[in-house]
Design an enzyme around this catalytic site. Structure first.
Site, PDB file in Angstrom:
ATOM      1  N   ARG A 172      -4.238   3.266 -17.241  1.00  0.00           N
ATOM      2  CA  ARG A 172      -3.561   4.308 -16.455  1.00  0.00           C
ATOM      3  C   ARG A 172      -4.410   4.793 -15.275  1.00  0.00           C
ATOM      4  NH1 ARG A 172       0.848   6.369 -19.151  1.00  0.00           N
ATOM      5  NH2 ARG A 172       0.821   8.216 -17.836  1.00  0.00           N
ATOM      6  N   ASN A 203      -2.359  15.053 -16.033  1.00  0.00           N
ATOM      7  CA  ASN A 203      -1.799  13.870 -15.375  1.00  0.00           C
ATOM      8  C   ASN A 203      -0.611  14.336 -14.541  1.00  0.00           C
ATOM      9  OD1 ASN A 203      -0.862  11.266 -14.714  1.00  0.00           O
ATOM     10  ND2 ASN A 203       0.452  11.227 -16.520  1.00  0.00           N
ATOM     11  N   GLY A 204      -0.575  13.947 -13.262  1.00  0.00           N
ATOM     12  CA  GLY A 204       0.541  14.346 -12.395  1.00  0.00           C
ATOM     13  C   GLY A 204       0.019  14.977 -11.126  1.00  0.00           C
ATOM     14  N   GLU A 240       6.870 -12.381  -5.412  1.00  0.00           N
ATOM     15  CA  GLU A 240       6.058 -12.056  -6.584  1.00  0.00           C
ATOM     16  C   GLU A 240       4.709 -12.793  -6.553  1.00  0.00           C
ATOM     17  OE1 GLU A 240       6.029  -9.830  -8.632  1.00  0.00           O
ATOM     18  OE2 GLU A 240       4.917 -10.528 -10.369  1.00  0.00           O
ATOM     19  N   CYS A 296      -2.848   9.171 -14.709  1.00  0.00           N
ATOM     20  CA  CYS A 296      -4.075   9.305 -15.482  1.00  0.00           C
ATOM     21  C   CYS A 296      -3.690   9.230 -16.951  1.00  0.00           C
ATOM     22  CB  CYS A 296      -4.722  10.657 -15.219  1.00  0.00           C
ATOM     23  SG  CYS A 296      -5.013  10.962 -13.471  1.00  0.00           S
ATOM     24  N   LYS A 333       1.053 -10.929  -6.578  1.00  0.00           N
ATOM     25  CA  LYS A 333      -0.021 -11.219  -7.533  1.00  0.00           C
ATOM     26  C   LYS A 333      -1.307 -11.539  -6.790  1.00  0.00           C
ATOM     27  CE  LYS A 333       1.684  -9.864 -10.079  1.00  0.00           C
ATOM     28  NZ  LYS A 333       2.667  -9.173 -10.820  1.00  0.00           N
ATOM     29  N   GLU A 345      -2.893  -8.309  -5.133  1.00  0.00           N
ATOM     30  CA  GLU A 345      -3.446  -7.276  -6.012  1.00  0.00           C
ATOM     31  C   GLU A 345      -4.596  -7.781  -6.876  1.00  0.00           C
ATOM     32  OE1 GLU A 345      -0.915  -5.562  -9.047  1.00  0.00           O
ATOM     33  OE2 GLU A 345       0.228  -7.399  -9.181  1.00  0.00           O
ATOM     34  N   LYS A 377      -1.895   0.985 -13.841  1.00  0.00           N
ATOM     35  CA  LYS A 377      -0.754   0.281 -14.431  1.00  0.00           C
ATOM     36  C   LYS A 377       0.568   1.027 -14.241  1.00  0.00           C
ATOM     37  CE  LYS A 377       0.991  -3.013 -17.011  1.00  0.00           C
ATOM     38  NZ  LYS A 377       1.216  -4.262 -16.281  1.00  0.00           N
ATOM     39  N   TRP A 409      -7.039   8.429 -12.299  1.00  0.00           N
ATOM     40  CA  TRP A 409      -6.665   7.681 -11.104  1.00  0.00           C
ATOM     41  C   TRP A 409      -6.509   8.738 -10.021  1.00  0.00           C
ATOM     42  CZ3 TRP A 409      -2.378   7.224  -7.753  1.00  0.00           C
ATOM     43  CH2 TRP A 409      -2.404   6.078  -6.934  1.00  0.00           C
ATOM     44  N   HIS A 445      11.254 -17.603  12.799  1.00  0.00           N
ATOM     45  CA  HIS A 445      11.537 -16.365  13.539  1.00  0.00           C
ATOM     46  C   HIS A 445      10.284 -15.510  13.744  1.00  0.00           C
ATOM     47  CE1 HIS A 445      15.751 -17.294  13.426  1.00  0.00           C
ATOM     48  NE2 HIS A 445      15.722 -17.425  12.108  1.00  0.00           N
TER      49      HIS A 445
HETATM   50  C1  F6R Z   1       2.468  -5.589  -9.909  1.00  0.00           C
HETATM   51  C2  F6R Z   1       2.729  -4.402 -10.695  1.00  0.00           C
HETATM   52  C3  F6R Z   1       3.425  -3.265 -10.059  1.00  0.00           C
HETATM   53  C4  F6R Z   1       4.533  -2.770 -10.994  1.00  0.00           C
HETATM   54  C5  F6R Z   1       5.202  -1.525 -10.401  1.00  0.00           C
HETATM   55  C6  F6R Z   1       6.351  -1.062 -11.266  1.00  0.00           C
HETATM   56  O1  F6R Z   1       1.817  -6.555 -10.656  1.00  0.00           O
HETATM   57  O2  F6R Z   1       2.389  -4.356 -11.847  1.00  0.00           O
HETATM   58  O3  F6R Z   1       3.930  -3.617  -8.821  1.00  0.00           O
HETATM   59  O4  F6R Z   1       5.451  -3.798 -11.160  1.00  0.00           O
HETATM   60  O5  F6R Z   1       4.266  -0.493 -10.279  1.00  0.00           O
HETATM   61  O6  F6R Z   1       5.947  -0.778 -12.556  1.00  0.00           O
HETATM   62  P1  F6R Z   1       6.987  -0.657 -13.737  1.00  0.00           P
HETATM   63  O7  F6R Z   1       7.605  -1.987 -13.944  1.00  0.00           O
HETATM   64  O8  F6R Z   1       6.184  -0.189 -14.904  1.00  0.00           O
HETATM   65  O9  F6R Z   1       8.006   0.357 -13.305  1.00  0.00           O
END
Ligand code: F6R
Length: 584
Positions: A27, A100-101, A461, A2, A465, A468, A579, A74, A484
């Site tokens: 956040r 937050n936490g 990756e 958060c 993308k 998400e 994020k 969040w 397989h």
């Molecule tokens: C995917 C994404 C997440 C972050 C993951 C790690 O697009 O953004 O999978 O990569 O939560 O976050 P960081 O790099 O901030 O440790």
């Protein structure tokens, strides 16, 4: 997970807090709220949804005061509703908290407090903080005493701020999740992120774990959890990292994808001495273990190929949520990758590594983050704030910096990196074509991504993308694994993205594309050369195979972005995500 903010100063706190919340919205965006200390007492306004929904609450404009708290949530404990939105209040409504936490012993504390007559109004873990504080404040020994007693009863991770109707000062505490003090001309801030106050001041003080603060308009006192005063240094943070706006773009995600050439230029302008020191430290140990989460883990997979195959360093990569003490011993260097530097899993892995006596090296975007501060040495990604929840420019910057480090260790040619920003630019010129192409795939229920060798990290990756941002199910895999099992999933029209640069993986990957086509797949080729097997083809420029992943991922980011937009999703704020993931 958060965002929290506290402000105390000489100006109306309401608009200042709203601005801070907007900047920290990445956040969490389930609900938002603020509490303002007015002449009539504490006024708490909350709303479900984004900060904009809060800003549109009718009563808000009329509320003014010089002290306030704000929160963007969040949800972890308790549904997304008004009762569970922060700020949360004490029984008499004379105190508010934003947190937050996670408070892991909240059930025990709640039972105890309820027995003593406290009434809880939410189903959050956070509410125990304000009732505990209320209980200890009633002792009459002042806010610092109440705060110390409170933090010493809490277990878990927390950063919180408390404001009282009858006290001038705000108080806050940090244990495991970030809390930063901003020292401005017109007042002081307490926030989860520098972005919460960067428009007002560039002077920051980073609280360490197990520290509390009593904050006034123009003064503060920081102590440890025993109450001993702690002297702190003021850090000047860079302004250029603090002004993220969408500019002319419809989404931050698009802006951040398109600004990758500039971000790549910045990441390559590293302090040479620091890079040399980093490489020296990396080389001194017998083994390197790389860790990260999500996209950062994918960058770790890339790093593993580069370090292991090119530098002949014994190297392993472990996703941070699974990292444990068996993965390391005292002669291991641990390389932690993280955009935010606040991901709980990455910080936990860091702690395990430190407890095992390993040296910890990190690559982090957010300057002053917990990970950067806890590492023996850290290199910055310098890509500026990444506001879109999906990691884009931070990923390509991670790959470029990893390659730079590897080449300084004598296993590549860093001159080759110089042309990469321009090559990425040329892929971005395909954006319109990619957008049109994506229109043909919005009915797809599944997407698959295949590649071989170092390019597998990009298949994973690309799939991440896609899921998400667009919520379409997607899987990335080693092309050789198709036979397989996954081939059974391919039916008429199933889209498969084939990442196929012309290196020694080319022919075998092309053979896989043919197998897929024979089973009805619609094959989207990402390659330096076209081939009739591809139903759709996105050309990429030819670069050294070890650098090609930086280029290959760009069309995949655009595919996912346009798929999200075409399906009516908001790519900046995907559902259920935030994020920085500051819970384990
Ligand atoms: C995917 C994404 C997440 C972050 C993951 C790690 O697009 O953004 O999978 O990569 O939560 O976050 P960081 O790099 O901030 O440790």
């Amino acid at each position: 997970m958060c965002g929290i903010i506290g402000f105390i100063g000489d100006e109306n706190a309401t608009p200042i807090i709203l601005k801070g919340l907007r900047r920290m919205e990445y956040r969490g965006y389930d609900s938002a709220g603020l509490s303002i200390r007015t002449n009539e007492g504490l006024r708490v306004i909350k709303s479900v949804g984004k900060v904009n929904d809060l800003a549109n609450v009718q009563d808000l404009k009329a509320i003014s005061g010089y002290t306030g708290l704000g929160h963007t949530r969040w949800a972890t404990h308790g549904k997304v509703n008004l009762e569970n939105a922060h700020p949360l209040s004490s029984c008499a409504g004379e105190m508010s908290v934003v947190h937050n936490g996670i408070i892991s012993n909240f059930q025990t504390l709640k039972k105890e407090l309820e027995k003593e007559g406290h009434t809880f109004k939410s189903s959050t873990d956070s509410e125990v903080i304000i009732h505990l504080f209320e209980k200890y404040f009633e002792n009459g020994k002042g806010i610092k005493d109440a705060l110390l007693k409170t933090v010493n009863r809490l277990e878990g991770s927390f950063a919180f701020a408390i404001m009282l109707r009858d006290e001038e000062n705000i108080v806050g505490a940090r244990c495991g999740t970030p809390l930063i003090l901003g020292i401005g001309k017109s007042g002081s801030f307490l926030t989860s992120d520098i972005l919460g106050f960067i428009e007002f001041t560039d002077k920051a003080i980073f609280l360490e774990n197990k520290e509390i603060v009593v904050l006034g308009k123009h003064q503060f006192e920081i102590s440890d959890f025993e109450g001993n005063l702690v002297a702190k240094e003021v850090t000047q943070v860079a302004w250029e990292f603090g002004t993220p706006t969408k500019e002319k773009y419809s989404h931050f995600t698009l802006k951040e994808i398109l600004e990758q050439p500039r971000a790549l230029e910045r990441v390559l302008s590293q302090d040479q001495e620091q890079v040399d020191l980093f490489c020296k430290k990396l080389k001194t140990m017998a083994k390197v273990v790389i860790t990260g989460s999500g996209t950062s883990y994918h960058a770790g997979l890339y790093a593993k190929y580069i370090m292991r195959d090119k530098a002949k360093i014994s190297c392993d990569v472990v996703v941070s949520s699974e990292f444990n003490s068996q993965d390391v011993d005292h002669d291991t260097s641990v390389l932690v990758l993280s955009q935010s530097g606040e991901t709980a899993d990455a910080l936990r892995a860091t702690q395990i590594a430190k407890d095992a006596g390993c040296q910890v090296l990190s690559i982090v975007n957010v300057v002053g983050s917990s990970l950067a501060r806890e590492s023996d040495i850290s290199l910055p990604l310098k890509c500026g704030p990444e506001v879109g929840v999906a990691a884009t420019k931070s990923f390509t910057s991670q790959l470029a910096l990893i390659y730079l480090i590897a080449s300084r260790m004598g296993i590549g040619d860093d001159n080759m990196l110089a042309s990469i920003p321009q090559k990425v630019e040329s892929v971005l010129r395909e954006a319109e074509r990619i957008e049109k192409m994506v229109s043909g795939y919005t009915e797809a229920r599944d997407f698959y991504y295949i590649a071989r060798s170092i390019h597998i990290s990009i298949a994973l990756e690309g799939a991440l993308k896609m899921k998400e941002l667009s919520y379409i199910h997607a899987e990335g895999m080693a092309a050789g694994e198709l036979k397989h099992g996954p081939l059974a999933l391919i039916t008429q029209g199933t889209p498969v993205v084939v990442i196929n640069p012309t290196d020694d993986t080319y022919q075998e990957t092309l053979d896989n594309a043919l197998e897929l086509k024979a089973r009805g797949a619609k094959v989207i080729g990402i390659s330096t050369v076209s081939n009739e097997v591809y139903d759709d083809f996105i050309p990429i420029p030819k670069v050294h195979p070890s650098l090609s992943p930086i280029i290959e991922v760009v069309p995949l980011q655009l595919i996912a972005y346009y798929a999200a937009v075409k399906m009516g999703q908001d790519p900046d704020y995907p559902r259920n995500l935030a994020k920085s993931v500051t819970v384990n």
